[in-house]
Design a protein around this motif. Structure first.
Motif, PDB file in Angstrom:
ATOM      1  N   ASP A 107     -10.235  -5.396 -14.350  1.00 25.97           N
ATOM      2  CA  ASP A 107     -10.426  -6.682 -13.685  1.00 25.97           C
ATOM      3  C   ASP A 107      -9.774  -6.696 -12.311  1.00 25.97           C
ATOM      4  O   ASP A 107     -10.311  -7.275 -11.354  1.00 25.97           O
ATOM      5  N   ALA A 108      -8.612  -6.063 -12.192  1.00 28.89           N
ATOM      6  CA  ALA A 108      -7.898  -6.041 -10.913  1.00 28.89           C
ATOM      7  C   ALA A 108      -8.634  -5.212  -9.869  1.00 28.89           C
ATOM      8  O   ALA A 108      -8.492  -5.452  -8.668  1.00 28.89           O
ATOM      9  N   ALA A 109      -9.430  -4.229 -10.307  1.00 26.90           N
ATOM     10  CA  ALA A 109     -10.148  -3.353  -9.382  1.00 26.90           C
ATOM     11  C   ALA A 109     -11.519  -3.894  -9.003  1.00 26.90           C
ATOM     12  O   ALA A 109     -12.112  -3.419  -8.026  1.00 26.90           O
ATOM     13  N   ARG A 110     -12.014  -4.869  -9.742  1.00 24.12           N
ATOM     14  CA  ARG A 110     -13.373  -5.366  -9.522  1.00 24.12           C
ATOM     15  C   ARG A 110     -13.502  -5.986  -8.130  1.00 24.12           C
ATOM     16  O   ARG A 110     -12.724  -6.850  -7.734  1.00 24.12           O
ATOM     17  N   GLY A 111     -14.478  -5.503  -7.370  1.00 30.89           N
ATOM     18  CA  GLY A 111     -14.739  -6.049  -6.047  1.00 30.89           C
ATOM     19  C   GLY A 111     -13.824  -5.547  -4.952  1.00 30.89           C
ATOM     20  O   GLY A 111     -13.943  -5.978  -3.799  1.00 30.89           O
ATOM     21  N   ALA A 112     -12.907  -4.639  -5.262  1.00 35.43           N
ATOM     22  CA  ALA A 112     -11.972  -4.131  -4.259  1.00 35.43           C
ATOM     23  C   ALA A 112     -12.650  -3.021  -3.448  1.00 35.43           C
ATOM     24  O   ALA A 112     -12.814  -1.907  -3.931  1.00 35.43           O
ATOM     25  N   ALA A 113     -13.050  -3.327  -2.236  1.00 32.41           N
ATOM     26  CA  ALA A 113     -13.743  -2.368  -1.367  1.00 32.41           C
ATOM     27  C   ALA A 113     -12.734  -1.776  -0.381  1.00 32.41           C
ATOM     28  O   ALA A 113     -12.595  -2.239   0.759  1.00 32.41           O
ATOM     29  N   TYR A 114     -12.031  -0.759  -0.816  1.00 33.40           N
ATOM     30  CA  TYR A 114     -10.985  -0.164   0.020  1.00 33.40           C
ATOM     31  C   TYR A 114     -11.602   0.452   1.273  1.00 33.40           C
ATOM     32  O   TYR A 114     -12.590   1.177   1.208  1.00 33.40           O
ATOM     33  N   ASP A 115     -11.001   0.112   2.422  1.00 34.48           N
ATOM     34  CA  ASP A 115     -11.563   0.574   3.691  1.00 34.48           C
ATOM     35  C   ASP A 115     -10.512   0.962   4.722  1.00 34.48           C
ATOM     36  O   ASP A 115     -10.835   1.289   5.853  1.00 34.48           O
ATOM     37  N   ILE A 116      -9.227   0.929   4.347  1.00 35.67           N
ATOM     38  CA  ILE A 116      -8.132   1.291   5.248  1.00 35.67           C
ATOM     39  C   ILE A 116      -7.177   2.227   4.516  1.00 35.67           C
ATOM     40  O   ILE A 116      -6.865   2.017   3.343  1.00 35.67           O
ATOM     41  N   ALA A 117      -6.713   3.249   5.214  1.00 31.34           N
ATOM     42  CA  ALA A 117      -5.651   4.109   4.697  1.00 31.34           C
ATOM     43  C   ALA A 117      -4.600   4.300   5.783  1.00 31.34           C
ATOM     44  O   ALA A 117      -4.934   4.564   6.941  1.00 31.34           O
ATOM     45  N   LEU A 118      -3.340   4.147   5.418  1.00 34.99           N
ATOM     46  CA  LEU A 118      -2.209   4.484   6.273  1.00 34.99           C
ATOM     47  C   LEU A 118      -1.509   5.682   5.659  1.00 34.99           C
ATOM     48  O   LEU A 118      -1.095   5.633   4.490  1.00 34.99           O
ATOM     49  N   VAL A 119      -1.404   6.750   6.428  1.00 31.66           N
ATOM     50  CA  VAL A 119      -0.756   7.973   5.967  1.00 31.66           C
ATOM     51  C   VAL A 119       0.547   8.116   6.736  1.00 31.66           C
ATOM     52  O   VAL A 119       0.539   8.290   7.963  1.00 31.66           O
ATOM     53  N   ASN A 120       1.670   8.030   6.040  1.00 33.32           N
ATOM     54  CA  ASN A 120       2.985   8.140   6.661  1.00 33.32           C
ATOM     55  C   ASN A 120       3.632   9.459   6.291  1.00 33.32           C
ATOM     56  O   ASN A 120       3.666   9.832   5.103  1.00 33.32           O
ATOM     57  N   PHE A 121       4.156  10.164   7.305  1.00 34.77           N
ATOM     58  CA  PHE A 121       4.877  11.408   7.064  1.00 34.77           C
ATOM     59  C   PHE A 121       6.368  11.187   7.288  1.00 34.77           C
ATOM     60  O   PHE A 121       6.791  10.711   8.342  1.00 34.77           O
ATOM     61  N   TYR A 122       7.169  11.540   6.263  1.00 32.78           N
ATOM     62  CA  TYR A 122       8.621  11.424   6.313  1.00 32.78           C
ATOM     63  C   TYR A 122       9.239  12.818   6.316  1.00 32.78           C
ATOM     64  O   TYR A 122       8.965  13.615   5.404  1.00 32.78           O
ATOM     65  N   ASP A 123      10.090  13.117   7.313  1.00 34.04           N
ATOM     66  CA  ASP A 123      10.928  14.293   7.155  1.00 34.04           C
ATOM     67  C   ASP A 123      12.185  13.856   6.401  1.00 34.04           C
ATOM     68  O   ASP A 123      12.292  12.714   5.937  1.00 34.04           O
ATOM     69  N   GLY A 124      13.162  14.735   6.271  1.00 37.58           N
ATOM     70  CA  GLY A 124      14.330  14.416   5.449  1.00 37.58           C
ATOM     71  C   GLY A 124      15.168  13.268   5.967  1.00 37.58           C
ATOM     72  O   GLY A 124      15.930  12.651   5.200  1.00 37.58           O
ATOM     73  N   ASP A 125      15.055  12.952   7.259  1.00 36.93           N
ATOM     74  CA  ASP A 125      15.864  11.886   7.850  1.00 36.93           C
ATOM     75  C   ASP A 125      15.109  10.567   8.013  1.00 36.93           C
ATOM     76  O   ASP A 125      15.693   9.585   8.470  1.00 36.93           O
ATOM     77  N   ALA A 126      13.836  10.549   7.678  1.00 37.59           N
ATOM     78  CA  ALA A 126      13.031   9.353   7.905  1.00 37.59           C
ATOM     79  C   ALA A 126      13.324   8.284   6.849  1.00 37.59           C
ATOM     80  O   ALA A 126      13.685   8.582   5.710  1.00 37.59           O
ATOM     81  N   ARG A 127      13.138   7.045   7.270  1.00 36.98           N
ATOM     82  CA  ARG A 127      13.337   5.889   6.404  1.00 36.98           C
ATOM     83  C   ARG A 127      12.239   4.872   6.697  1.00 36.98           C
ATOM     84  O   ARG A 127      11.540   4.966   7.698  1.00 36.98           O
ATOM     85  N   MET A 128      12.137   3.864   5.837  1.00 40.28           N
ATOM     86  CA  MET A 128      11.248   2.737   6.094  1.00 40.28           C
ATOM     87  C   MET A 128      11.973   1.470   5.665  1.00 40.28           C
ATOM     88  O   MET A 128      12.365   1.339   4.498  1.00 40.28           O
ATOM     89  N   GLY A 129      12.181   0.547   6.600  1.00 43.39           N
ATOM     90  CA  GLY A 129      12.880  -0.684   6.281  1.00 43.39           C
ATOM     91  C   GLY A 129      12.060  -1.601   5.395  1.00 43.39           C
ATOM     92  O   GLY A 129      10.845  -1.435   5.227  1.00 43.39           O
ATOM     93  N   MET A 130      12.713  -2.593   4.833  1.00 38.48           N
ATOM     94  CA  MET A 130      12.035  -3.538   3.958  1.00 38.48           C
ATOM     95  C   MET A 130      11.013  -4.349   4.758  1.00 38.48           C
ATOM     96  O   MET A 130      11.326  -4.920   5.803  1.00 38.48           O
ATOM     97  N   HIS A 131       9.793  -4.396   4.256  1.00 39.29           N
ATOM     98  CA  HIS A 131       8.699  -5.068   4.944  1.00 39.29           C
ATOM     99  C   HIS A 131       7.658  -5.499   3.927  1.00 39.29           C
ATOM    100  O   HIS A 131       7.684  -5.075   2.769  1.00 39.29           O
ATOM    101  N   ARG A 132       6.705  -6.310   4.364  1.00 36.52           N
ATOM    102  CA  ARG A 132       5.579  -6.711   3.524  1.00 36.52           C
ATOM    103  C   ARG A 132       4.289  -6.204   4.148  1.00 36.52           C
ATOM    104  O   ARG A 132       4.163  -6.153   5.374  1.00 36.52           O
ATOM    105  N   ASP A 133       3.328  -5.832   3.330  1.00 36.76           N
ATOM    106  CA  ASP A 133       1.998  -5.445   3.809  1.00 36.76           C
ATOM    107  C   ASP A 133       1.154  -6.717   3.896  1.00 36.76           C
ATOM    108  O   ASP A 133       0.379  -7.033   2.991  1.00 36.76           O
ATOM    109  N   SER A 134       1.303  -7.433   4.999  1.00 34.98           N
ATOM    110  CA  SER A 134       0.725  -8.777   5.095  1.00 34.98           C
ATOM    111  C   SER A 134      -0.280  -8.927   6.224  1.00 34.98           C
ATOM    112  O   SER A 134      -0.665 -10.051   6.564  1.00 34.98           O
ATOM    113  N   ASP A 135      -0.727  -7.818   6.822  1.00 36.62           N
ATOM    114  CA  ASP A 135      -1.651  -7.904   7.951  1.00 36.62           C
ATOM    115  C   ASP A 135      -3.111  -7.841   7.531  1.00 36.62           C
ATOM    116  O   ASP A 135      -4.000  -7.895   8.384  1.00 36.62           O
TER     117      ASP A 135
END
Length: 216
Positions: A107-135
């Protein structure tokens, strides 16, 4: 790890947020890594993301379907080389719907037409701060796939960047899906465990692929 006292199992971290360990097998991981390496090449390749305040994100990024920049989407790499964004492959959409079905049900997948991908590369020192995927204009679940080094994935609430939160170890091949009440939860990556990638994968660092639905 080859042997563990307690095998990792599917777990619900919050309502609508599910971690599925080892969702991608070794062959699928290698195929996805090969695709990521192709996407990372210019034009519209891997770039450093600059924030509105003048800083830079430590994780580097390439986008498919639509180009994300703080805080919106475009058809070209407006904060990079200006090239048209790389296309979102149809098989990625199928992968996203399969991931949501396995994690949250059909039911959760019904109608979900995925059309965007974000590919993030982290080396050993990389971080990502707290955020929301709201765009995005859609409230379809976000699909997150991990390749390479393990990381600490911090998953919080929809109300604040601060506690309470839950720290989850994501390893190569793991799936994390968040939708429903958790779709706009704050989340981040406070640490990457360098040198923990499966040796046979041939990747130094961590790749995180998130699949999203842009909306109308």
């Amino acid at each position: 790890m080859d042997a563990e006292l307690f095998p990792r199992t599917r777990s619900e971290i919050a309502s609508g947020a599910v971690h599925v360990p080892d969702w991608l097998d070794a062959r699928e991981q290698r195929g996805l890594l090969d695709a990521c390496r192709d996407w990372a090449r210019p034009p519209a390749g891997l770039r450093t993301v600059r924030t509105p305040g003048g800083g830079t994100m430590t994780a580097r990024q390439v986008c498919l379907g639509r180009h994300w920049y703080p805080y919106g989407y475009a058809r070209t790499v407006v904060d990079g080389d200006g090239a048209p964004v790389k296309p979102f492959p149809g098989w990625f959409g199928e992968l996203g719907r399969r991931a949501v079905t396995d994690a949250l049900g059909a039911d959760a997948a019904r109608g979900a037409a995925y059309d965007i991908a974000l590919v993030n590369f982290y080396d050993g020192d990389a971080r990502m701060g707290m955020h929301r995927d709201s765009d995005e204009e859609s409230d379809a679940p976000v699909v997150s796939l991990s390749l390479g080094d393990s990381c600490v994935f911090r998953f919080g609430s929809t109300a604040t960047r601060n506690r309470p939160w839950t720290d989850v170890e994501l390893r190569s091949g793991d799936l994390f899906v968040f939708g429903g009440p958790s779709r706009l939860a704050y989340h981040g990556v406070p640490r990457v465990h360098a040198g923990t990638a499966p040796p046979e994968l041939g990747l130094a660092g961590r790749l995180n692929i998130t699949l999203r639905v842009s909306g109308p």
